[in-house]
Design a protein around this motif. Structure first.
Motif, PDB file in Angstrom:
ATOM      1  N   SER A   1     -32.290 -42.523  80.001  1.00 22.20           N
ATOM      2  CA  SER A   1     -31.949 -42.246  81.393  1.00 22.20           C
ATOM      3  C   SER A   1     -30.563 -42.744  81.766  1.00 22.20           C
ATOM      4  N   SER A   2     -30.131 -43.854  81.154  1.00 23.16           N
ATOM      5  CA  SER A   2     -28.849 -44.430  81.559  1.00 23.16           C
ATOM      6  C   SER A   2     -27.756 -44.283  80.520  1.00 23.16           C
ATOM      7  N   GLY A   3     -28.143 -43.932  79.298  1.00 25.60           N
ATOM      8  CA  GLY A   3     -27.160 -43.810  78.235  1.00 25.60           C
ATOM      9  C   GLY A   3     -26.798 -45.133  77.616  1.00 25.60           C
ATOM     10  N   THR A   4     -27.366 -46.202  78.110  1.00 21.93           N
ATOM     11  CA  THR A   4     -27.121 -47.535  77.556  1.00 21.93           C
ATOM     12  C   THR A   4     -28.441 -48.244  77.401  1.00 21.93           C
ATOM     13  N   ALA A   5     -28.403 -49.343  76.668  1.00 20.20           N
ATOM     14  CA  ALA A   5     -29.616 -50.135  76.478  1.00 20.20           C
ATOM     15  C   ALA A   5     -29.830 -51.113  77.613  1.00 20.20           C
ATOM     16  N   GLY A   6     -28.832 -51.268  78.510  1.00 24.62           N
ATOM     17  CA  GLY A   6     -28.960 -52.262  79.589  1.00 24.62           C
ATOM     18  C   GLY A   6     -29.135 -51.600  80.924  1.00 24.62           C
ATOM     19  N   ALA A   7     -30.248 -51.068  81.185  1.00 27.87           N
ATOM     20  CA  ALA A   7     -30.545 -50.435  82.459  1.00 27.87           C
ATOM     21  C   ALA A   7     -30.858 -51.515  83.495  1.00 27.87           C
ATOM     22  N   ASN A   8     -31.460 -51.119  84.617  1.00 23.63           N
ATOM     23  CA  ASN A   8     -31.792 -52.036  85.705  1.00 23.63           C
ATOM     24  C   ASN A   8     -32.629 -53.190  85.173  1.00 23.63           C
ATOM     25  N   PRO A   9     -32.166 -54.432  85.286  1.00 22.66           N
ATOM     26  CA  PRO A   9     -32.924 -55.573  84.747  1.00 22.66           C
ATOM     27  C   PRO A   9     -34.302 -55.730  85.393  1.00 22.66           C
ATOM     28  N   LEU A  10     -34.398 -55.424  86.692  1.00 21.85           N
ATOM     29  CA  LEU A  10     -35.687 -55.564  87.365  1.00 21.85           C
ATOM     30  C   LEU A  10     -36.705 -54.567  86.804  1.00 21.85           C
ATOM     31  N   GLU A  11     -36.249 -53.344  86.567  1.00 22.62           N
ATOM     32  CA  GLU A  11     -37.145 -52.345  86.010  1.00 22.62           C
ATOM     33  C   GLU A  11     -37.569 -52.729  84.595  1.00 22.62           C
ATOM     34  N   LEU A  12     -36.623 -53.258  83.814  1.00 26.29           N
ATOM     35  CA  LEU A  12     -36.961 -53.688  82.464  1.00 26.29           C
ATOM     36  C   LEU A  12     -37.963 -54.842  82.485  1.00 26.29           C
ATOM     37  N   ALA A  13     -37.743 -55.790  83.384  1.00 27.52           N
ATOM     38  CA  ALA A  13     -38.649 -56.936  83.473  1.00 27.52           C
ATOM     39  C   ALA A  13     -40.048 -56.485  83.859  1.00 27.52           C
ATOM     40  N   HIS A  14     -40.132 -55.564  84.799  1.00 27.49           N
ATOM     41  CA  HIS A  14     -41.444 -55.058  85.194  1.00 27.49           C
ATOM     42  C   HIS A  14     -42.105 -54.315  84.037  1.00 27.49           C
ATOM     43  N   GLY A  15     -41.315 -53.491  83.331  1.00 27.05           N
ATOM     44  CA  GLY A  15     -41.879 -52.751  82.210  1.00 27.05           C
ATOM     45  C   GLY A  15     -42.364 -53.668  81.101  1.00 27.05           C
ATOM     46  N   ILE A  16     -41.617 -54.738  80.834  1.00 27.89           N
ATOM     47  CA  ILE A  16     -42.028 -55.682  79.792  1.00 27.89           C
ATOM     48  C   ILE A  16     -43.298 -56.411  80.202  1.00 27.89           C
ATOM     49  N   SER A  17     -43.392 -56.797  81.467  1.00 31.84           N
ATOM     50  CA  SER A  17     -44.609 -57.480  81.931  1.00 31.84           C
ATOM     51  C   SER A  17     -45.833 -56.582  81.806  1.00 31.84           C
ATOM     52  N   VAL A  18     -45.640 -55.296  82.098  1.00 29.49           N
ATOM     53  CA  VAL A  18     -46.754 -54.359  81.954  1.00 29.49           C
ATOM     54  C   VAL A  18     -47.143 -54.224  80.486  1.00 29.49           C
ATOM     55  N   ALA A  19     -46.152 -54.161  79.602  1.00 30.23           N
ATOM     56  CA  ALA A  19     -46.441 -54.043  78.172  1.00 30.23           C
ATOM     57  C   ALA A  19     -47.199 -55.259  77.667  1.00 30.23           C
ATOM     58  N   LEU A  20     -46.909 -56.425  78.222  1.00 26.72           N
ATOM     59  CA  LEU A  20     -47.573 -57.652  77.774  1.00 26.72           C
ATOM     60  C   LEU A  20     -49.035 -57.724  78.211  1.00 26.72           C
ATOM     61  N   TYR A  21     -49.435 -56.829  79.126  1.00 28.22           N
ATOM     62  CA  TYR A  21     -50.851 -56.783  79.490  1.00 28.22           C
ATOM     63  C   TYR A  21     -51.723 -56.575  78.255  1.00 28.22           C
ATOM     64  N   ASN A  22     -51.229 -55.775  77.316  1.00 33.21           N
ATOM     65  CA  ASN A  22     -52.004 -55.488  76.109  1.00 33.21           C
ATOM     66  C   ASN A  22     -52.255 -56.757  75.298  1.00 33.21           C
ATOM     67  N   THR A  23     -51.209 -57.561  75.109  1.00 30.60           N
ATOM     68  CA  THR A  23     -51.377 -58.804  74.365  1.00 30.60           C
ATOM     69  C   THR A  23     -52.333 -59.745  75.076  1.00 30.60           C
ATOM     70  N   ALA A  24     -52.181 -59.875  76.389  1.00 33.37           N
ATOM     71  CA  ALA A  24     -53.060 -60.757  77.155  1.00 33.37           C
ATOM     72  C   ALA A  24     -54.509 -60.295  77.065  1.00 33.37           C
ATOM     73  N   PHE A  25     -54.729 -58.992  77.203  1.00 30.15           N
ATOM     74  CA  PHE A  25     -56.099 -58.485  77.152  1.00 30.15           C
ATOM     75  C   PHE A  25     -56.683 -58.648  75.749  1.00 30.15           C
ATOM     76  N   GLY A  26     -55.833 -58.468  74.733  1.00 29.49           N
ATOM     77  CA  GLY A  26     -56.304 -58.675  73.366  1.00 29.49           C
ATOM     78  C   GLY A  26     -56.781 -60.101  73.149  1.00 29.49           C
ATOM     79  N   LEU A  27     -56.052 -61.079  73.690  1.00 28.25           N
ATOM     80  CA  LEU A  27     -56.472 -62.479  73.563  1.00 28.25           C
ATOM     81  C   LEU A  27     -57.722 -62.760  74.379  1.00 28.25           C
ATOM     82  N   ILE A  28     -57.824 -62.126  75.535  1.00 25.07           N
ATOM     83  CA  ILE A  28     -59.024 -62.307  76.363  1.00 25.07           C
ATOM     84  C   ILE A  28     -60.266 -61.822  75.630  1.00 25.07           C
ATOM     85  N   VAL A  29     -60.125 -60.748  74.868  1.00 25.68           N
ATOM     86  CA  VAL A  29     -61.255 -60.232  74.088  1.00 25.68           C
ATOM     87  C   VAL A  29     -61.498 -61.091  72.855  1.00 25.68           C
ATOM     88  N   ALA A  30     -60.424 -61.505  72.186  1.00 28.64           N
ATOM     89  CA  ALA A  30     -60.561 -62.183  70.892  1.00 28.64           C
ATOM     90  C   ALA A  30     -61.115 -63.593  71.012  1.00 28.64           C
TER      91      ALA A  30
END
Length: 212
Positions: A143-172
């Motif tokens: 979308s931006s042509g660079t790897a450094g897009a909006n930091p807030l959007e990246l931070a939110h996206g990373i936090s959402v991605a980490l839901y998987n790791t957290a849920f995996g530990l909750i199950v394990a």
């Protein structure tokens, strides 16, 4: 919760399935590994009291086999002695061992599946996080042509991605804890079965000797 699951993406759904299966296995093992169903405390004493003078009838042995896993093991030894009046110590012990292995196999049923979920859930969570991170950085770069897009959007996206790791530990973590608990319980019941067989072998041999 539904919004979190939707935000985490498709990799979290295998974890949801694992959590449902793990819960079902835990409930099933709790019900199946109760002392009353595996090794009632006074069963050996009761059997020895009933068979103090002679071997029991076939109906009594059948009822004993239906009582519990320990009852099934004791019934197998009694059936062997009834079928073979001149049974030797080695053959009687072999009969108890065969029945004991079957009883232990039944007690261990579904434990391997629970252990597999405990081991695989963190890996599934990590896979979901990696997939989410790839999608986030891929979309940001496109979308931006660079790897450094909006930091807030990246931070939110990373936090959402980490839901998987957290849920995996909750199950394990609970799955692993219950797996260890059930393994310890099976080991304790196995010792009870072995001690019961050791008590019954000389008792049965005495009965068969008196019949000769």
């Amino acid at each position: 919760m539904l919004s979190i699951l939707q935000a985490a993406g498709w990799p979290i759904w295998p974890l949801v399935l694992c959590s449902i299966v793990a819960l079902a296995l835990i409930i099933e093992r709790f019900l199946s590994l109760r002392a009353s169903r595996v090794a009632p405390a006074r069963l050996v004493d009761e059997v020895m009291a009933v068979t103090r003078a002679s071997l029991p009838t076939v109906d009594t042995v059948n009822k004993l086999a239906e009582n519990s896993s320990l009852g099934l093991v004791l019934a197998q030894g009694l059936r062997t002695a009834m079928a073979e009046p001149r049974i030797t110590d080695a053959n009687l012990r072999a009969s108890f061992e065969t029945a004991g292995r079957q009883a232990v196999h039944d007690m261990e049923r579904n434990l391997s599946a629970l252990g597999t979920i405990a081991s695989a859930a963190p890996l599934l969570g990590l896979l979901g996080t990696v997939v989410g991170m790839i999608e986030i950085f891929g979309a940001s770069g496109a979308s931006s042509g660079t790897a450094g897009a909006n930091p807030l959007e990246l931070a939110h996206g990373i936090s959402v991605a980490l839901y998987n790791t957290a849920f995996g530990l909750i199950v394990a973590i609970p799955s692993l804890a219950f797996y260890r608990h059930f393994r310890a319980r099976v080991d304790a019941y196995t010792l009870d079965l072995e001690q019961a067989a050791e008590r019954m072998v000389p008792h049965i041999l005495r009965l068969t000797t008196s019949r000769r």
